[in-house]
Write an enzyme that holds these catalytic residues in place. Structure first.
Site, short mmCIF file in Angstrom:
data_model
loop_
_atom_site.label_atom_id
_atom_site.label_comp_id
_atom_site.label_asym_id
_atom_site.label_seq_id
_atom_site.Cartn_x
_atom_site.Cartn_y
_atom_site.Cartn_z
N HIS A 102 15.54 11.33 5.12
CA HIS A 102 14.78 12.55 5.43
C HIS A 102 15.30 13.18 6.71
O HIS A 102 15.78 12.50 7.61
CB HIS A 102 13.28 12.26 5.56
CG HIS A 102 12.97 11.17 6.55
ND1 HIS A 102 13.04 9.83 6.25
CD2 HIS A 102 12.60 11.23 7.85
CE1 HIS A 102 12.73 9.12 7.31
NE2 HIS A 102 12.46 9.95 8.30
N HIS A 104 14.03 15.65 9.86
CA HIS A 104 12.90 16.25 10.57
C HIS A 104 13.31 17.66 10.98
O HIS A 104 14.37 17.84 11.60
CB HIS A 104 12.60 15.47 11.86
CG HIS A 104 12.17 14.06 11.64
ND1 HIS A 104 10.86 13.66 11.71
CD2 HIS A 104 12.88 12.94 11.37
CE1 HIS A 104 10.78 12.35 11.50
NE2 HIS A 104 12.00 11.89 11.29
P1 5GP Z 1 11.38 8.33 10.70
O1 5GP Z 1 10.95 7.63 11.95
O2 5GP Z 1 11.59 7.35 9.56
O3 5GP Z 1 12.58 9.22 10.90
O4 5GP Z 1 10.21 9.31 10.34
C1 5GP Z 1 9.25 9.06 9.37
C2 5GP Z 1 8.23 10.15 9.49
O5 5GP Z 1 7.41 10.12 8.34
C3 5GP Z 1 7.30 10.00 10.69
O6 5GP Z 1 7.44 11.14 11.54
C4 5GP Z 1 5.91 9.89 10.09
O7 5GP Z 1 4.95 10.61 10.84
C5 5GP Z 1 6.10 10.47 8.71
N1 5GP Z 1 5.25 9.87 7.69
C6 5GP Z 1 5.08 8.54 7.45
N2 5GP Z 1 4.27 8.36 6.38
C7 5GP Z 1 3.94 9.60 5.94
C8 5GP Z 1 3.13 10.06 4.85
O8 5GP Z 1 2.57 9.29 4.07
N3 5GP Z 1 3.02 11.41 4.71
C9 5GP Z 1 3.65 12.29 5.55
N4 5GP Z 1 3.46 13.60 5.30
N5 5GP Z 1 4.42 11.89 6.58
C10 5GP Z 1 4.57 10.56 6.76
#
Ligand code: 5GP
Ligand code: ZN
Length: 140
Positions: A102, A104
């Site tokens: 993903h 951001h």
């Molecule tokens: P990472 O740290 O893996 O780059 O970011 C994962 C992101 O996914 C985090 O910013 C977190 O807030 C978001 N996130 C985790 N679980 C969910 C979810 O169930 N729904 C949504 N909309 N965001 C999520």
């Protein structure tokens, strides 16, 4: 289209978990992050499961870039942000918490107090050149 049964982002793409969708195209789904840095913080994901950038199909690159442009422009209009960060984490050490690739997309405002990372200097220009040479060799 996605395929990992225990992946929350696959469940979101499949509609098995709720999400606040903002954009969708052939290969891409985009929805609001539950824990935004600033309101409007959006996650852009490939619909087909892959864990990180190293497993991604480069063929979806154009669709991903288009999504970043569309979402970024919409964020500027809707939130009035002055800039946008696009960030993507690979591996736990890099801050990845959800193991479905993903990006951001984060709206940014002048003087919003966020510092993304501290930067340092190379010990010398020679050290910097050695690093570039090692990378060029690896990439040749
Ligand atoms: P990472 O740290 O893996 O780059 O970011 C994962 C992101 O996914 C985090 O910013 C977190 O807030 C978001 N996130 C985790 N679980 C969910 C979810 O169930 N729904 C949504 N909309 N965001 C999520
Ligand atoms: Zn997944």
């Amino acid at each position: 289209m996605s395929e990992s049964t225990d992946c929350i982002f696959c469940m979101i793409v499949e509609g098995k978990l709720p999400s606040s969708k903002v954009y969708e195209s052939e290969h891409v789904y985009a929805f609001l992050d539950l824990n935004p840095v600033h309101e409007g913080h959006t996650l852009i994901i490939p619909k087909k499961h892959c864990e990180n950038i190293f497993e991604a199909d480069p063929a979806i690159g154009a669709d991903i870039i288009r999504a970043m442009q569309r979402v970024g422009e919409a964020l500027k209009k809707v939130t009035g942000c002055a800039g946008v960060n696009v960030l993507q984490n690979n591996g736990r050490a890099a801050g990845q918490m959800v193991f479905h690739l993903h990006w951001h997309v984060i709206p940014r405002f002048a003087n919003d107090g966020l510092a993304l990372w501290p930067q340092k200097k190379y010990a010398s220009m020679d050290a910097m050149n050695e690093m570039a040479e090692a990378l060029r060799k690896e990439l040749a």
